[in-house]
Design a protein around this motif. Structure first.
Motif, PDB file in Angstrom:
ATOM      1  N   LYS A 130       0.830  -1.212   0.000  1.00 57.48           N
ATOM      2  CA  LYS A 130       0.000   0.000   0.000  1.00 57.48           C
ATOM      3  C   LYS A 130       0.861   1.257   0.000  1.00 57.48           C
ATOM      4  O   LYS A 130       0.560   2.240  -0.686  1.00 57.48           O
ATOM      5  N   ARG A 131       1.944   1.219   0.740  1.00 59.51           N
ATOM      6  CA  ARG A 131       2.845   2.370   0.742  1.00 59.51           C
ATOM      7  C   ARG A 131       3.537   2.525  -0.610  1.00 59.51           C
ATOM      8  O   ARG A 131       3.715   3.649  -1.096  1.00 59.51           O
ATOM      9  N   ALA A 132       3.889   1.391  -1.228  1.00 56.01           N
ATOM     10  CA  ALA A 132       4.514   1.449  -2.549  1.00 56.01           C
ATOM     11  C   ALA A 132       3.534   1.983  -3.593  1.00 56.01           C
ATOM     12  O   ALA A 132       3.901   2.768  -4.484  1.00 56.01           O
ATOM     13  N   PHE A 133       2.274   1.566  -3.503  1.00 56.50           N
ATOM     14  CA  PHE A 133       1.220   2.060  -4.394  1.00 56.50           C
ATOM     15  C   PHE A 133       1.068   3.567  -4.225  1.00 56.50           C
ATOM     16  O   PHE A 133       0.991   4.327  -5.197  1.00 56.50           O
ATOM     17  N   THR A 134       1.041   4.016  -2.967  1.00 60.55           N
ATOM     18  CA  THR A 134       0.924   5.442  -2.692  1.00 60.55           C
ATOM     19  C   THR A 134       2.091   6.213  -3.290  1.00 60.55           C
ATOM     20  O   THR A 134       1.912   7.261  -3.931  1.00 60.55           O
ATOM     21  N   ASP A 135       3.290   5.694  -3.103  1.00 62.29           N
ATOM     22  CA  ASP A 135       4.473   6.353  -3.665  1.00 62.29           C
ATOM     23  C   ASP A 135       4.387   6.433  -5.185  1.00 62.29           C
ATOM     24  O   ASP A 135       4.792   7.435  -5.793  1.00 62.29           O
ATOM     25  N   LYS A 136       3.849   5.374  -5.805  1.00 59.67           N
ATOM     26  CA  LYS A 136       3.715   5.366  -7.259  1.00 59.67           C
ATOM     27  C   LYS A 136       2.734   6.437  -7.719  1.00 59.67           C
ATOM     28  O   LYS A 136       2.993   7.159  -8.694  1.00 59.67           O
ATOM     29  N   VAL A 137       1.588   6.541  -7.042  1.00 64.49           N
ATOM     30  CA  VAL A 137       0.603   7.565  -7.408  1.00 64.49           C
ATOM     31  C   VAL A 137       1.214   8.954  -7.226  1.00 64.49           C
ATOM     32  O   VAL A 137       1.039   9.844  -8.082  1.00 64.49           O
ATOM     33  N   ILE A 138       1.929   9.164  -6.145  1.00 65.54           N
ATOM     34  CA  ILE A 138       2.586  10.450  -5.919  1.00 65.54           C
ATOM     35  C   ILE A 138       3.555  10.772  -7.057  1.00 65.54           C
ATOM     36  O   ILE A 138       3.593  11.900  -7.562  1.00 65.54           O
ATOM     37  N   HIS A 162       0.222   7.414   4.910  1.00 64.85           N
ATOM     38  CA  HIS A 162       1.409   7.575   4.073  1.00 64.85           C
ATOM     39  C   HIS A 162       1.298   8.832   3.211  1.00 64.85           C
ATOM     40  O   HIS A 162       2.298   9.530   2.990  1.00 64.85           O
ATOM     41  N   LEU A 163       0.085   9.143   2.747  1.00 66.52           N
ATOM     42  CA  LEU A 163      -0.115  10.400   2.027  1.00 66.52           C
ATOM     43  C   LEU A 163       0.177  11.587   2.945  1.00 66.52           C
ATOM     44  O   LEU A 163       0.804  12.571   2.535  1.00 66.52           O
ATOM     45  N   VAL A 165       2.173  11.941   5.520  1.00 63.24           N
ATOM     46  CA  VAL A 165       3.586  12.213   5.788  1.00 63.24           C
ATOM     47  C   VAL A 165       4.351  12.525   4.506  1.00 63.24           C
ATOM     48  O   VAL A 165       5.518  12.897   4.559  1.00 63.24           O
ATOM     49  N   SER A 166       3.680  12.388   3.355  1.00 66.87           N
ATOM     50  CA  SER A 166       4.332  12.671   2.072  1.00 66.87           C
ATOM     51  C   SER A 166       3.948  14.040   1.516  1.00 66.87           C
ATOM     52  O   SER A 166       4.378  14.400   0.418  1.00 66.87           O
ATOM     53  N   GLN A 167       3.146  14.796   2.265  1.00 65.86           N
ATOM     54  CA  GLN A 167       2.658  16.060   1.736  1.00 65.86           C
ATOM     55  C   GLN A 167       3.758  17.092   1.506  1.00 65.86           C
ATOM     56  O   GLN A 167       3.603  18.007   0.695  1.00 65.86           O
ATOM     57  N   ASP A 168       4.898  16.931   2.188  1.00 65.12           N
ATOM     58  CA  ASP A 168       5.992  17.869   1.957  1.00 65.12           C
ATOM     59  C   ASP A 168       6.658  17.654   0.598  1.00 65.12           C
ATOM     60  O   ASP A 168       7.540  18.415   0.197  1.00 65.12           O
ATOM     61  N   GLN A 169       6.192  16.609  -0.141  1.00 66.72           N
ATOM     62  CA  GLN A 169       6.696  16.391  -1.493  1.00 66.72           C
ATOM     63  C   GLN A 169       5.945  17.236  -2.531  1.00 66.72           C
ATOM     64  O   GLN A 169       6.183  17.125  -3.723  1.00 66.72           O
ATOM     65  N   GLY A 170       5.011  18.056  -2.069  1.00 69.29           N
ATOM     66  CA  GLY A 170       4.292  18.933  -2.988  1.00 69.29           C
ATOM     67  C   GLY A 170       2.967  18.389  -3.467  1.00 69.29           C
ATOM     68  O   GLY A 170       2.423  18.855  -4.464  1.00 69.29           O
ATOM     69  N   ILE A 171       2.412  17.408  -2.739  1.00 65.71           N
ATOM     70  CA  ILE A 171       1.105  16.865  -3.094  1.00 65.71           C
ATOM     71  C   ILE A 171       0.044  17.421  -2.150  1.00 65.71           C
ATOM     72  O   ILE A 171       0.350  17.919  -1.066  1.00 65.71           O
ATOM     73  N   ILE A 172      -1.211  17.331  -2.588  1.00 65.83           N
ATOM     74  CA  ILE A 172      -2.369  17.719  -1.785  1.00 65.83           C
ATOM     75  C   ILE A 172      -3.140  16.444  -1.460  1.00 65.83           C
ATOM     76  O   ILE A 172      -3.366  15.614  -2.347  1.00 65.83           O
ATOM     77  N   ALA A 173      -3.544  16.267  -0.207  1.00 63.22           N
ATOM     78  CA  ALA A 173      -4.218  15.034   0.204  1.00 63.22           C
ATOM     79  C   ALA A 173      -5.531  15.338   0.911  1.00 63.22           C
ATOM     80  O   ALA A 173      -5.733  16.432   1.445  1.00 63.22           O
ATOM     81  N   GLY A 174      -6.422  14.352   0.902  1.00 65.32           N
ATOM     82  CA  GLY A 174      -7.707  14.473   1.585  1.00 65.32           C
ATOM     83  C   GLY A 174      -8.096  13.180   2.264  1.00 65.32           C
ATOM     84  O   GLY A 174      -7.861  12.096   1.716  1.00 65.32           O
ATOM     85  N   TRP A 175      -8.672  13.284   3.462  1.00 66.77           N
ATOM     86  CA  TRP A 175      -9.094  12.109   4.241  1.00 66.77           C
ATOM     87  C   TRP A 175     -10.564  11.826   3.967  1.00 66.77           C
ATOM     88  O   TRP A 175     -11.393  12.721   4.020  1.00 66.77           O
ATOM     89  N   ASP A 176     -10.877  10.568   3.687  1.00 61.66           N
ATOM     90  CA  ASP A 176     -12.247  10.170   3.355  1.00 61.66           C
ATOM     91  C   ASP A 176     -12.736   9.139   4.355  1.00 61.66           C
ATOM     92  O   ASP A 176     -12.046   8.141   4.609  1.00 61.66           O
ATOM     93  N   LYS A 188      -5.982  16.382  12.130  1.00 62.98           N
ATOM     94  CA  LYS A 188      -4.892  15.711  12.844  1.00 62.98           C
ATOM     95  C   LYS A 188      -3.685  15.517  11.937  1.00 62.98           C
ATOM     96  O   LYS A 188      -2.532  15.708  12.358  1.00 62.98           O
ATOM     97  N   TRP A 189      -3.931  15.135  10.688  1.00 66.10           N
ATOM     98  CA  TRP A 189      -2.846  14.830   9.762  1.00 66.10           C
ATOM     99  C   TRP A 189      -2.500  16.015   8.855  1.00 66.10           C
ATOM    100  O   TRP A 189      -1.747  15.882   7.907  1.00 66.10           O
TER     101      TRP A 189
END
Length: 248
Positions: A130-138, A162-163, A165-176, A188-189
């Motif tokens: 799942k973390r590898a998948f997330t990294d790939k999407v990023i 994982h999203l 803690v990866s937001q400092d890579q310049g991505i935007i994330a949302g919790w569902d 919180k995140w």
């Protein structure tokens, strides 16, 4: 009902962002280029789409664990390579597409695109997967050069953390989530977006979320009544299966 229809403003006249949920599934096949274009033509500000992870670790646009429902092929996304999917067609004749192939068109039409990461049911993917998948999407999102228009979302907590803690890579994330707890979890995140079903709204959901530093998107808003409820709750965005209905 007639009164509600008369009260529903055209999309150009409202502050709420109108998002085509999987494009325009009431009018054509979900997650298709045709559906995304229809959403744009009908007045959408953005779209939401779903992605899965193939056997050869490509980010495929697909909602289900399998390709059976909306293509003329069969099999689990996680068990298929893109070579296996060569020649597979959606019910409108389009090929299945990778996220990287679709993003340039969408960015030309919309101000915002929600990319929902789908993880298979059961224990098909490990935490590491799942973390590898997330990294790939990023990597796909960043590689597109369109990060500022894309919000990556999921309902899977491993992916979401994982999203986060990866937001400092310049991505935007949302919790569902399936309830309004997404607002507090997004806070919180430190995620800018919180997503929830329309029936989880309270009258002041959007106001509370903005006060906590979040924007709220709700789904699926498919009727004038649901639109007015979302407007009253002061949410930032609504996701609809028929932008045409909402914007008429």
């Amino acid at each position: 009902l007639l009164l509600l229809l008369l009260l529903t403003p055209a999309c150009a006249d409202v502050e709420i962002l109108v998002i085509g949920h999987r494009g325009s599934p009431y009018e054509t096949v979900e997650n298709s280029l045709e559906g995304f274009k229809l959403a744009y033509m009908d007045g959408a500000d953005g779209v939401e789409l779903d992605v899965g992870w193939t056997k050869d670790e490509r980010v495929l646009i697909m909602h289900d664990d399998t390709v059976d429902r909306i293509t003329d092929c069969q099999g689990a996304v996680r068990d298929l390579t893109m070579t296996d999917l060569t020649g597979c067609k959606l019910s409108n004749g389009e090929p299945v597409r990778l996220l990287s192939d679709m993003l340039p068109d969408l960015a030309g039409w919309f101000s915002i695109v929600f990319v929902e990461m789908k993880t298979p049911s059961g224990d098909v993917l490990s935490v590491a997967d799942k973390r590898a998948f997330t990294d790939k999407v990023i990597r796909v999102v960043k590689g597109s050069g369109l990060s500022e228009k894309i919000v990556i979302i999921s309902y899977d907590e491993t992916v979401l953390e994982h999203l986060a803690v990866s937001q400092d890579q310049g991505i935007i994330a949302g919790w569902d989530t399936s309830d309004d707890s997404s607002v507090l979890k997004a806070r919180k995140w430190k995620m800018p977006w919180a997503l929830m079903p329309a029936d989880a709204l309270s009258d002041r959901t959007g106001t509370i979320a903005v006060g906590l530093g979040q924007e709220v998107a709700v789904y699926q808003v498919n009727s004038p009544r649901q639109f007015l409820d979302a407007e009253q709750a002061q949410v930032r965005a609504i996701m609809s299966d028929s932008v045409r209905t909402i914007c008429s």
